[in-house]
Design an enzyme around this catalytic site. Sequence first.
Site, PDB file in Angstrom:
ATOM      1  N   ARG A 126      -5.373  -7.250  -9.971  1.00  0.00           N
ATOM      2  CA  ARG A 126      -6.579  -5.917  -9.644  1.00  0.00           C
ATOM      3  C   ARG A 126      -7.635  -6.399 -10.817  1.00  0.00           C
ATOM      4  NH1 ARG A 126      -3.754  -0.392  -8.546  1.00  0.00           N
ATOM      5  NH2 ARG A 126      -3.954  -0.658  -6.003  1.00  0.00           N
ATOM      6  N   GLY A 135       1.755  -3.269  -1.025  1.00  0.00           N
ATOM      7  CA  GLY A 135       2.388  -3.552  -2.289  1.00  0.00           C
ATOM      8  C   GLY A 135       3.714  -3.940  -2.399  1.00  0.00           C
TER       9      GLY A 135
HETATM   10  P1  ADP Z   1       4.539  -1.764   1.116  1.00  0.00           P
HETATM   11  O1  ADP Z   1       4.313  -1.318  -0.460  1.00  0.00           O
HETATM   12  O2  ADP Z   1       4.525  -2.940   0.891  1.00  0.00           O
HETATM   13  O3  ADP Z   1       3.720  -1.277   1.709  1.00  0.00           O
HETATM   14  P2  ADP Z   1       6.912   0.246   1.582  1.00  0.00           P
HETATM   15  O4  ADP Z   1       5.955   0.674   0.215  1.00  0.00           O
HETATM   16  O5  ADP Z   1       6.418   1.139   3.102  1.00  0.00           O
HETATM   17  O6  ADP Z   1       5.870  -0.924   1.645  1.00  0.00           O
HETATM   18  O7  ADP Z   1       7.397  -0.059   1.576  1.00  0.00           O
HETATM   19  C1  ADP Z   1       8.503   0.078   0.351  1.00  0.00           C
HETATM   20  C2  ADP Z   1       9.877   0.331   0.214  1.00  0.00           C
HETATM   21  O8  ADP Z   1      11.039   0.379   1.334  1.00  0.00           O
HETATM   22  C3  ADP Z   1      10.739  -0.581  -0.490  1.00  0.00           C
HETATM   23  O9  ADP Z   1      10.984   0.623  -1.794  1.00  0.00           O
HETATM   24  C4  ADP Z   1      11.962  -0.691  -0.101  1.00  0.00           C
HETATM   25  O10 ADP Z   1      13.014  -0.621  -1.299  1.00  0.00           O
HETATM   26  C5  ADP Z   1      12.184   0.757   0.367  1.00  0.00           C
HETATM   27  N1  ADP Z   1      13.062   0.367   2.013  1.00  0.00           N
HETATM   28  C6  ADP Z   1      12.789  -1.069   2.719  1.00  0.00           C
HETATM   29  N2  ADP Z   1      13.586  -0.470   3.179  1.00  0.00           N
HETATM   30  C7  ADP Z   1      14.532  -0.478   3.507  1.00  0.00           C
HETATM   31  C8  ADP Z   1      16.123   0.187   3.574  1.00  0.00           C
HETATM   32  N3  ADP Z   1      16.774  -0.339   4.652  1.00  0.00           N
HETATM   33  N4  ADP Z   1      16.890   1.075   2.725  1.00  0.00           N
HETATM   34  C9  ADP Z   1      16.040   2.196   1.627  1.00  0.00           C
HETATM   35  N5  ADP Z   1      14.602   1.678   1.593  1.00  0.00           N
HETATM   36  C10 ADP Z   1      14.345   0.446   2.020  1.00  0.00           C
HETATM   37 MG    MG Z   2       4.919   0.471  -0.979  1.00  0.00          MG
END
Ligand code: ADP
Ligand code: MG
Length: 401
Positions: free
Chosen positions: A38, A357
């Site tokens: 950041r 993130g």
């Molecule tokens: P971003 O930060 O890119 O927006 P999110 O925070 O929405 O993404 O999602 C990320 C989280 O989703 C991670 O902690 C990941 O472990 C979890 N996740 C993704 N697929 C699964 C799954 N099949 N089972 C459990 N957790 C999952």
């Molecule tokens: Mg996230």
Amino acid sequence: MKKTLADLDLATLRGRTVLVRTDLNVQLEAGRVTDDQRIQASLPTLRMLHGSGARTVVLSHMGRPKGLPNPEYSLAPVAEHLSRLLGTHVTFVREAVGEGGEEAVGALSDGEIALLENTRFFAGETADDPELSATWAGLTDLFVNDAFGAAHREHASTSGLAEAVRERGGEAVAGLLMAREVEYLGNALENPERPFVAILGGAKISGKIDVVEALLPRVDRLLVGGAMANTFFRAMGLGTGDSLVEEDRIAMAAELIATAGHKLVLPTDCVVADEITPEATTRLVGRTDVHKGDHIGDIGSETRDLFHGIVSGARTVVWNGPMGVSEMAPFSRGTVEVAHAVAEACDDGALGVVGGGHSAVAAEQAGVAERLSHVSTGGGASLVLLAGAALPGLDSLSDRE
Ligand code: ADP
Ligand code: MG
């Protein structure tokens, strides 16, 4: 269109006091900055102001000190880190409002940068107190909002400050980062080159439902992975074993399947394990073969190929959320493959934007971040933009003449 820093005549900035709201909300460990993404993202705007001889006063929040001064959340280490990156001394001002602050700001010389203490040391910040905004607005008639990561909030140092400066006859413009984020995330969605493919993943549908609803009518294909897909599986009547599912969103997922038709592409196979751990032994199963005790941790190989193929043909790609538990090696392949697919599409001239993130970290770890058109620095704010909703931090700025 909002006015940006690039619209100003830089020659007029010499000796002028400019107030900049940036997002320096980084993690500290033992008083040291651990991940400075950041801070790095804030450099273009600060360099431009430094180079133009402006007297720059920087505001930022960090962490959640709950409206009280707390040394744990002091921006002092960030000022030091910023000094190193900019190659010029950044003066840290402990008194962010009041006489001491005003004095420190008044003592700035041309081209000098000062960073004021954490805006969240004041309860008025998150309460969007107009009096707090007015204190900062009294320092100058030019405000630059570059804090994209905080653009979805209505806080005293963001939208409140822009309004206060404009009420006094001053100007509030977007910083270079803010302008770039809006250009890629916002404008690209307005008029996408087709095929337009969106990839959504992550843990929950609930946090992204507005994004799904806003994207569906615009995209040609919406690929869904991650635990989000599990809730859709249940809506299709499939078993998901002990996988993460949002039980209270199954009906909503069923509705989305009905309205989306062929646009919605769900995984056809999955990587499962008895437990989601970094040492887990995994199995590849079809989506109809997930049994009691199974935990779905990633999309399977057939789905990787399917998603890769669809992304390859795209001219615009928006990706938010990992395809599985990407932070654990046994469940990271789906996300890595999608990261590569998006990067390849970008190599072929497509516009590829990544928000969120976890996804940004995954793109970095897959080694493809540099090849992507844009990696957003704002998780929550990028979702709001993708959902087509208003960003107060942006809407509060002056319009371009
Ligand atoms: P971003 O930060 O890119 O927006 P999110 O925070 O929405 O993404 O999602 C990320 C989280 O989703 C991670 O902690 C990941 O472990 C979890 N996740 C993704 N697929 C699964 C799954 N099949 N089972 C459990 N957790 C999952
Ligand atoms: Mg996230």
